[in-house]
Enzyme design. Structure first.
Site, PDB file in Angstrom:
ATOM      1  N   HIS A  21       7.183 -20.158  18.190  1.00 42.85           N
ATOM      2  CA  HIS A  21       7.165 -21.516  17.668  1.00 42.85           C
ATOM      3  C   HIS A  21       5.732 -22.050  17.564  1.00 42.85           C
ATOM      4  CE1 HIS A  21      11.667 -22.516  18.470  1.00 42.85           C
ATOM      5  NE2 HIS A  21      11.485 -21.375  17.847  1.00 42.85           N
TER       6      HIS A  21
ATOM      7  N   GLU B 129       4.338 -24.781  18.506  1.00 44.54           N
ATOM      8  CA  GLU B 129       3.766 -25.381  19.718  1.00 44.54           C
ATOM      9  C   GLU B 129       3.279 -24.293  20.672  1.00 44.54           C
ATOM     10  OE1 GLU B 129       6.693 -25.725  18.364  1.00 44.54           O
ATOM     11  OE2 GLU B 129       7.543 -27.721  18.580  1.00 44.54           O
TER      12      GLU B 129
ATOM     13  N   CYS C  34      11.573 -27.971  20.184  1.00 49.49           N
ATOM     14  CA  CYS C  34      12.829 -27.493  20.779  1.00 49.49           C
ATOM     15  C   CYS C  34      12.698 -27.552  22.303  1.00 49.49           C
ATOM     16  CB  CYS C  34      13.124 -26.072  20.325  1.00 49.49           C
ATOM     17  SG  CYS C  34      12.066 -24.838  21.098  1.00 49.49           S
TER      18      CYS C  34
ATOM     19  N   CYS D 126      10.041 -25.178  23.837  1.00 47.56           N
ATOM     20  CA  CYS D 126       8.674 -25.678  23.642  1.00 47.56           C
ATOM     21  C   CYS D 126       8.422 -26.896  24.519  1.00 47.56           C
ATOM     22  CB  CYS D 126       8.428 -26.025  22.179  1.00 47.56           C
ATOM     23  SG  CYS D 126       8.246 -24.567  21.150  1.00 47.56           S
TER      24      CYS D 126
HETATM   25  O1  5HU Z   1      10.059 -26.725  18.059  1.00 53.28           O
HETATM   26  C1  5HU Z   1      10.165 -25.933  17.101  1.00 53.28           C
HETATM   27  N1  5HU Z   1       9.079 -25.209  16.696  1.00 53.28           N
HETATM   28  C2  5HU Z   1       9.147 -24.262  15.734  1.00 53.28           C
HETATM   29  O2  5HU Z   1       8.143 -23.621  15.406  1.00 53.28           O
HETATM   30  N2  5HU Z   1      10.367 -24.014  15.140  1.00 53.28           N
HETATM   31  C3  5HU Z   1      10.465 -22.977  14.119  1.00 53.28           C
HETATM   32  C4  5HU Z   1      11.253 -21.745  14.518  1.00 53.28           C
HETATM   33  C5  5HU Z   1      11.811 -21.282  13.201  1.00 53.28           C
HETATM   34  O3  5HU Z   1      10.853 -20.464  12.524  1.00 53.28           O
HETATM   35  C6  5HU Z   1      12.017 -22.573  12.443  1.00 53.28           C
HETATM   36  C7  5HU Z   1      13.431 -23.136  12.575  1.00 53.28           C
HETATM   37  O4  5HU Z   1      14.223 -22.495  11.641  1.00 53.28           O
HETATM   38  P1  5HU Z   1      15.598 -23.123  11.142  1.00 53.28           P
HETATM   39  O5  5HU Z   1      15.340 -24.601  10.819  1.00 53.28           O
HETATM   40  O6  5HU Z   1      15.957 -22.300   9.944  1.00 53.28           O
HETATM   41  O7  5HU Z   1      16.569 -22.963  12.281  1.00 53.28           O
HETATM   42  O8  5HU Z   1      11.138 -23.519  12.997  1.00 53.28           O
HETATM   43  C8  5HU Z   1      11.463 -24.738  15.481  1.00 53.28           C
HETATM   44  C9  5HU Z   1      11.403 -25.728  16.431  1.00 53.28           C
HETATM   45  C10 5HU Z   1      12.512 -26.610  16.826  1.00 53.28           C
HETATM   46  O9  5HU Z   1      13.644 -26.430  16.154  1.00 53.28           O
HETATM   47 ZN    ZN Z   2      10.161 -24.560  20.001  1.00 48.55          ZN
END
Ligand code: 5HU
Ligand code: ZN
Length: 157
Positions: free
Chosen positions: A79, A81, A107, A110
């Site tokens: 992710h 973060e 999320c 994170c």
């Molecule tokens: O806190 C976050 N940080 C982050 O980098 N992500 C990224 C992970 C995935 O590559 C994408 C989420 O994919 P999707 O919306 O298709 O579920 O976003 C997702 C979140 C929270 O959902």
């Molecule tokens: Zn995350």
């Protein structure tokens, strides 16, 4: 003597635009996330975006969701973060009380990581998973650990 320019962008806008710029590097076709960590002296410590771990080629990566966890991107992507924290080459002490600017609300994994890194504030643009179980857990973690969070918006260009 000419006066100074006064219509400059705010610190919030500056750091959020850096987060947005980072998100533009993301190869995720569905959700591109950027993060920018700024310290209490308005210095950018680090930036990151959601991507594959080093060695896992993002061109060959199956960027979708799948019933089989082995083929689901969520189990592989780092992710934004987490990448912003891991990209930092200085002392983690510098993160104490720092603010993370994120294009999407973090999320719960994170959230835990940000808390433990010493982040004091989360500023976010979008909260498209608002109210989901993961999102509620994330907000619970931040609240209970004393990390404040607020939403901001960027003026359309
Ligand atoms: O806190 C976050 N940080 C982050 O980098 N992500 C990224 C992970 C995935 O590559 C994408 C989420 O994919 P999707 O919306 O298709 O579920 O976003 C997702 C979140 C929270 O959902
Ligand atoms: Zn995350």
């Amino acid at each position: 003597m000419p006066g100074k320019r006064t219509d400059v962008i705010s610190w919030d806008e500056f750091f959020m635009r850096a987060a947005v710029a980072a998100s533009l590097r993301s190869k995720d076709p569905n959700t591109q996330v950027g993060a920018c960590i700024a310290d209490t002296n308005h210095r950018i410590l680090s930036v990151g975006y959601n991507g594959t771990p080093r060695g896992l080629e993002d061109d060959e990566f199956p960027w979708g969701t799948a019933e089989n966890p082995l083929y689901d991107k969520h189990n592989y992507v780092i992710h934004a973060e987490a990448n912003a924290i891991l990209n930092y080459r200085g002392s983690l002490k510098d993160m104490d009380g720092a603010t993370v600017y994120v294009t999407l609300f973090p999320c719960h994994e994170c959230a835990k990581t940000l808390v433990q890194a010493g982040i004091g504030e989360v500023v976010y643009l979008d909260d498209k998973y608002d109210g989901t179980e993961d999102n509620l857990i994330s907000k619970n973690i931040l609240d209970r650990c004393g990390v404040s969070w607020r939403q901001m918006s960027l003026a359309a260009e």
